[in-house]
Design a protein around this motif. Structure first.
Motif, PDB file in Angstrom:
ATOM      1  N   ILE A 112      48.106  36.127  35.719  1.00 35.01           N
ATOM      2  CA  ILE A 112      47.153  37.224  35.884  1.00 35.01           C
ATOM      3  C   ILE A 112      45.814  36.699  36.383  1.00 35.01           C
ATOM      4  CG2 ILE A 112      45.826  38.988  34.645  1.00 35.01           C
ATOM      5  CD1 ILE A 112      48.285  39.277  32.785  1.00 35.01           C
ATOM      6  N   VAL A 113      45.372  35.619  35.796  1.00 44.26           N
ATOM      7  CA  VAL A 113      44.102  35.004  36.222  1.00 44.26           C
ATOM      8  C   VAL A 113      44.187  34.596  37.687  1.00 44.26           C
ATOM      9  CG1 VAL A 113      42.639  32.964  35.927  1.00 44.26           C
ATOM     10  CG2 VAL A 113      43.406  34.262  33.923  1.00 44.26           C
ATOM     11  N   ARG A 114      45.326  34.018  38.078  1.00 46.38           N
ATOM     12  CA  ARG A 114      45.504  33.592  39.462  1.00 46.38           C
ATOM     13  C   ARG A 114      45.423  34.785  40.406  1.00 46.38           C
ATOM     14  NH1 ARG A 114      49.101  30.230  38.283  1.00 46.38           N
ATOM     15  NH2 ARG A 114      50.927  31.580  38.494  1.00 46.38           N
ATOM     16  N   VAL A 115      46.032  35.896  40.020  1.00 43.17           N
ATOM     17  CA  VAL A 115      45.982  37.107  40.845  1.00 43.17           C
ATOM     18  C   VAL A 115      44.552  37.615  40.956  1.00 43.17           C
ATOM     19  CG1 VAL A 115      46.634  39.544  40.914  1.00 43.17           C
ATOM     20  CG2 VAL A 115      48.366  37.806  40.461  1.00 43.17           C
ATOM     21  N   LYS A 116      43.820  37.601  39.859  1.00 46.09           N
ATOM     22  CA  LYS A 116      42.427  38.067  39.874  1.00 46.09           C
ATOM     23  C   LYS A 116      41.578  37.202  40.801  1.00 46.09           C
ATOM     24  CE  LYS A 116      42.973  41.300  36.744  1.00 46.09           C
ATOM     25  NZ  LYS A 116      42.818  42.747  37.047  1.00 46.09           N
ATOM     26  N   VAL A 117      41.755  35.898  40.720  1.00 46.33           N
ATOM     27  CA  VAL A 117      40.982  34.987  41.565  1.00 46.33           C
ATOM     28  C   VAL A 117      41.319  35.209  43.034  1.00 46.33           C
ATOM     29  CG1 VAL A 117      40.625  32.563  42.192  1.00 46.33           C
ATOM     30  CG2 VAL A 117      40.700  33.231  39.782  1.00 46.33           C
ATOM     31  N   LEU A 118      42.595  35.297  43.342  1.00 47.93           N
ATOM     32  CA  LEU A 118      43.016  35.483  44.729  1.00 47.93           C
ATOM     33  C   LEU A 118      42.554  36.822  45.290  1.00 47.93           C
ATOM     34  CD1 LEU A 118      46.590  33.957  44.586  1.00 47.93           C
ATOM     35  CD2 LEU A 118      44.847  33.336  46.248  1.00 47.93           C
ATOM     36  N   SER A 119      42.733  37.883  44.521  1.00 54.91           N
ATOM     37  CA  SER A 119      42.355  39.202  45.040  1.00 54.91           C
ATOM     38  C   SER A 119      40.849  39.309  45.246  1.00 54.91           C
ATOM     39  CB  SER A 119      42.858  40.307  44.113  1.00 54.91           C
ATOM     40  OG  SER A 119      42.341  40.158  42.804  1.00 54.91           O
ATOM     41  N   SER A 120      40.077  38.504  44.502  1.00 52.00           N
ATOM     42  CA  SER A 120      38.617  38.511  44.691  1.00 52.00           C
ATOM     43  C   SER A 120      38.212  37.913  46.037  1.00 52.00           C
ATOM     44  CB  SER A 120      37.932  37.741  43.559  1.00 52.00           C
ATOM     45  OG  SER A 120      38.128  36.343  43.687  1.00 52.00           O
TER      46      SER A 120
END
Length: 349
Positions: A100-108
């Motif tokens: 989830i953290v990885r998705v948040k970082v990437l989508s940012s």
């Protein structure tokens, strides 16, 4: 037993399989969703990540694992080092949050990489999210505090994150050649120079016994290249069974593995064969061999390995960006400090 690296690969694939669209949820500063108080599992980069949002990830991964490995998978112990193991559920819980953290970082990073979804793409993602939401039970929706908007939000972020990831690794131009990924498939019909006693000890055959083995190999070779009329389709596997050559089998391996198994001389001989051809009776330290070359370059196996090696190189390349981005996005994040374990435990594995 699942290796931890395999676990990571499965989770990454599952995440990249998500589809997504624009969220219509309205989250207020006091942590409510559409006016209702939401339980928060994770705080990251100033965002409260709700129980429902985490459950969308967990539900997908848990179902896939149980389908592949059975309901008992969560009691398994997974090697994390040569001397240590960790419970499968504990590892998966951590990896879900890290994903989830990885998705948040990437989508940012979407704006930086000019990633946008068209109206048609948003419609498609909405339909995918709706299909997921409709398959949820009333109990799941109530206990996990789920809304359609939460599901849509997760699907959208995963789609955007996947595109950012592909853009980043795509810019690296990572390639693996056929030669570097080459997998060769051949059959080794071997008449051993050794026997294994009932006590498990390996004993070298006498010279006379080795001579008999060599003669049997010659007979088998003659049968293969000069089949009796009406038996043109003589099968090398059938000959292995006929002669009791129990160590004979097909191999699909790389050139380096062939050198490791047989040495340079036999490796060079194998690569001098054509597809569908047999070697002469060839001696090694292990015995007398007849090799059947099925495919100097096994297309399916080579492509599979190539895809795997490219994925590994891409992940390694991406990691050089990700660690920096993670610190920039939320320098204080850690699983132990940022996750409310009591709320997270409401999601049962």
């Amino acid at each position: 037993m699942l290796k931890k690296s395999k676990l990571y690969n499965i989770i990454l694939v599952l995440l990249l399989m998500f589809g997504q669209v624009l969220s219509g949820c309205t989250r207020t500063e006091d942590g409510t969703e559409n006016g209702e108080k939401m339980d928060v599992v994770l705080k990251f980069a100033g965002e409260d990540i709700s129980l429902g949002e985490v459950y969308v990830y967990a539900n997908t991964i848990v179902e896939q694992y149980e389908k592949s490995y059975g309901d008992s998978v969560w009691g398994m112990e997974v090697p994390i080092s040569e001397t240590e193991t960790e419970n499968m559920e504990t590892i998966t819980r951590k990896d879900i949050i890290e994903s989830i953290v990885r998705v948040k970082v990437l989508s940012s990073k979407a704006e930086e990489y000019n990633i946008k979804l068209s109206a048609d793409e948003e419609d498609k993602i909405t339909r995918q999210a709706d299909a997921f939401y409709k398959n949820l039970t009333d109990k799941q929706i109530e206990e996990m505090q789920l809304t359609r908007d939460i599901v849509v939000k997760v699907y959208k972020e995963n789609e955007i994150a996947g595109r950012v990831y592909n853009k980043v690794v795509g810019n690296a131009g990572i390639e693996v050649s056929d030669e570097d990924a080459r997998q060769t498939t051949f059959y080794d019909l071997v008449f051993e120079k050794y026997s294994v006693g009932n006590d498990g000890k390996v004993k070298e055959l006498s010279e006379d016994e080795q001579t008999v083995q060599y003669e049997r190999a010659l007979q088998a070779y003659n049968t293969l290249v000069n089949p009796v009329s009406g038996s043109e389709n003589t099968n090398i596997e059938g000959l292995a069974e006929f002669y009791g050559a129990s160590d004979s089998r097909y191999y699909t391996v790389s050139p380096s593995k062939i050198r490791e198994m047989y040495g340079n001389e036999i490796c060079e001989m194998l690569y001098s064969l054509e597809d569908g051809s047999y070697s002469l009776v060839t001696e090694s330290e292990y015995g007398y061999h007849i090799f059947y070359m099925k495919a100097l370059t096994d297309r399916d196996a080579t492509d599979k390995l190539k895809e795997s090696e490219i994925s590994t190189k891409e992940r390694n390349y991406f990691a050089t960006y990700y660690e920096k981005w993670l610190k920039e996005t939320d320098s204080g994040y850690s699983y132990d400090k940022s996750v409310d374990k009591d709320v997270y435990d409401k999601i049962q594995f």
